[in-house]
Design a protein around this motif. Structure first.
Motif, mmCIF file in Angstrom:
data_model
loop_
_atom_site.group_PDB
_atom_site.id
_atom_site.type_symbol
_atom_site.label_atom_id
_atom_site.label_comp_id
_atom_site.label_asym_id
_atom_site.label_seq_id
_atom_site.Cartn_x
_atom_site.Cartn_y
_atom_site.Cartn_z
ATOM 1 N N GLY A 1 0.821 -1.206 0.000
ATOM 2 C CA GLY A 1 0.000 0.000 0.000
ATOM 3 C C GLY A 1 0.857 1.259 0.000
ATOM 4 O O GLY A 1 2.091 1.200 0.027
ATOM 5 N N HIS B 1 4.360 5.241 -4.252
ATOM 6 C CA HIS B 1 4.280 3.937 -4.911
ATOM 7 C C HIS B 1 5.399 3.841 -5.939
ATOM 8 O O HIS B 1 5.280 4.364 -7.051
ATOM 9 C CB HIS B 1 2.935 3.754 -5.628
ATOM 10 N N HIS C 1 -4.563 2.338 -9.057
ATOM 11 C CA HIS C 1 -5.853 2.748 -8.516
ATOM 12 C C HIS C 1 -6.760 3.181 -9.661
ATOM 13 O O HIS C 1 -6.286 3.745 -10.652
ATOM 14 C CB HIS C 1 -5.698 3.938 -7.544
ATOM 15 N N TYR D 1 -8.681 5.713 -9.614
ATOM 16 C CA TYR D 1 -8.686 7.175 -9.797
ATOM 17 C C TYR D 1 -7.513 7.672 -10.641
ATOM 18 O O TYR D 1 -7.505 8.810 -11.090
ATOM 19 C CB TYR D 1 -8.699 7.902 -8.434
ATOM 20 N N PHE E 1 -10.669 12.870 -0.517
ATOM 21 C CA PHE E 1 -11.026 12.247 0.761
ATOM 22 C C PHE E 1 -12.503 12.557 1.040
ATOM 23 O O PHE E 1 -13.120 13.374 0.358
ATOM 24 C CB PHE E 1 -10.114 12.778 1.869
ATOM 25 N N HIS F 1 -2.377 13.503 1.708
ATOM 26 C CA HIS F 1 -1.620 12.307 1.304
ATOM 27 C C HIS F 1 -0.226 12.272 1.961
ATOM 28 O O HIS F 1 0.276 11.206 2.308
ATOM 29 C CB HIS F 1 -1.507 12.263 -0.226
HETATM 30 O O1 LIG Z 1 -4.784 2.076 -0.770
HETATM 31 P P1 LIG Z 1 -3.403 2.573 -0.867
HETATM 32 O O2 LIG Z 1 -2.785 2.299 -2.192
HETATM 33 O O3 LIG Z 1 -2.529 2.065 0.268
HETATM 34 O O4 LIG Z 1 -3.431 4.175 -0.739
HETATM 35 C C1 LIG Z 1 -4.307 4.946 0.069
HETATM 36 O O5 LIG Z 1 -3.639 6.171 0.277
HETATM 37 C C2 LIG Z 1 -3.968 7.103 -0.799
HETATM 38 C C3 LIG Z 1 -4.493 8.367 -0.160
HETATM 39 O O6 LIG Z 1 -3.560 8.951 0.683
HETATM 40 C C4 LIG Z 1 -5.057 6.414 -1.626
HETATM 41 O O7 LIG Z 1 -4.492 5.868 -2.791
HETATM 42 C C5 LIG Z 1 -5.559 5.350 -0.690
HETATM 43 O O8 LIG Z 1 -6.158 4.264 -1.356
#
Ligand SMILES: O=P(O)(O)O[C@H]1O[C@H](CO)[C@@H](O)[C@H]1O
Length: 287
Positions: free
Chosen positions: A34, A66, A88, A90, A202, A259
């Motif tokens: 993640g 990422h 993702h 989005y 968010f 973020h």
């Molecule tokens: O789900 P991961 O990829 O960990 O990321 C989480 O963190 C990001 C928002 O800060 C969004 O992409 C949310 O889904």
């Protein structure tokens, strides 16, 4: 007939065959890292790694936090493949692209998928930095018809109507709980329901209150499509959410999430998550 954004079996197979020709590793476990949790891959021994841009057919990750690498290696006697960077909806990827690696993993011989994510908490008892073992999910985009399984079904991967009850294997959850006890970190560990929303914004306060009333414990913008695809093709699934923020539910609260703060908390807790994932005895089937 395949629509332009659909991917056929040959496309997955081409990518899988290319990877098998580039590495001796034959993974049984896949790990998706993640946001800010890419260092989970650092625990792998005897690494072979491939930037996504070198892998035929692979999408590219565009989100900060990422890295875009697929890392193969050994973890406590298990051969694993780890995605340092997920995709993702989005970002503009179709859900087929978002979940493309999961079907490639199936063709590589992967049997167990470990998903991790950063998430905001709705549950009042959760603290920032807690780890939530995912017991179930609500797939909001899926309920609204945005599903990676939409389109003609490829029976080679699984049935048209796959059941989704009991998706997150109880055996793996128990192994994780026992391990947390032995690591003496049970006080940071929760068990709950993850909800995927589309993002990238968010939640509003009204949306947060809605999710809370629905019984959601943690919310994020990923994971559910990967889990749906993995389940359809018969993989065992284990999921962990790192609670990076409390979702604002009160109009009196002046705080707001961003973020960068999410990545900061991920960094602080990634060591604990890495230890947990790397020590999990995936082959132990005891319930
Ligand atoms: O789900 P991961 O990829 O960990 O990321 C989480 O963190 C990001 C928002 O800060 C969004 O992409 C949310 O889904």
């Amino acid at each position: 007939m395949h629509r332009k954004d659909q991917i056929c079996h040959d496309d997955y197979q081409k990518t899988a065959s290319w990877l098998l020709s580039q590495t001796q590793h034959r993974p049984k476990v896949a790990i998706i890292c993640g946001s800010g949790l890419g260092m989970l891959a650092d625990a792998l021994k005897c690494q072979d790694s491939f930037p996504y841009s070198d892998i035929p057919g692979f999408p590219q990750s565009t989100v900060q936090g990422h890295a875009s690498r697929l890392v193969f290696g050994e973890l406590k006697g298990k051969t694993c493949v780890c995605m340092q960077g997920r995709f993702h909806m989005y970002e503009g990827h179709s859900l087929c692209k978002t979940t493309f690696p999961v079907r490639v993993f199936k063709l590589l011989g992967v049997e167990t998928l470990i998903v991790t994510n950063a998430a905001g908490s709705l549950a009042d008892s959760y603290q920032v930095g807690d780890i939530m073992i995912i017991k179930d999910h609500i797939n909001f985009p899926g309920l609204a018809g945005l599903n990676p399984l939409n389109g003609p079904n490829d029976d080679k991967f699984g049935p048209r109507f796959p059941p989704m009850s009991g998706v997150y294997g109880k055996d793996l959850q128990k192994i994780a709980f026992d391990l947390c006890k032995s690591m003496d970190v049970s006080q940071f560990v929760q068990e709950g329901v993850y909800c995927m929303v589309g993002g990238p914004n968010f939640e509003t306060i009204a949306e947060a209150r809605l999710l809370h009333r629905l019984g959601v414990d943690a919310v994020g913008m990923s994971t559910a499509p990967e889990v749906v695809v993995a389940t359809q093709c018969g993989m065992r699934v284990f999921g962990l959410s790192l609670i990076t923020n409390k979702v604002v539910k009160s109009y009196d609260d002046t705080e707001s999430v961003n973020h960068e703060a999410v990545l900061e908390v991920s960094k602080l807790r990634s060591q604990m998550l890495q230890t947990l994932v790397s020590q999990m005895d995936i082959n132990n089937n005891a319930v």
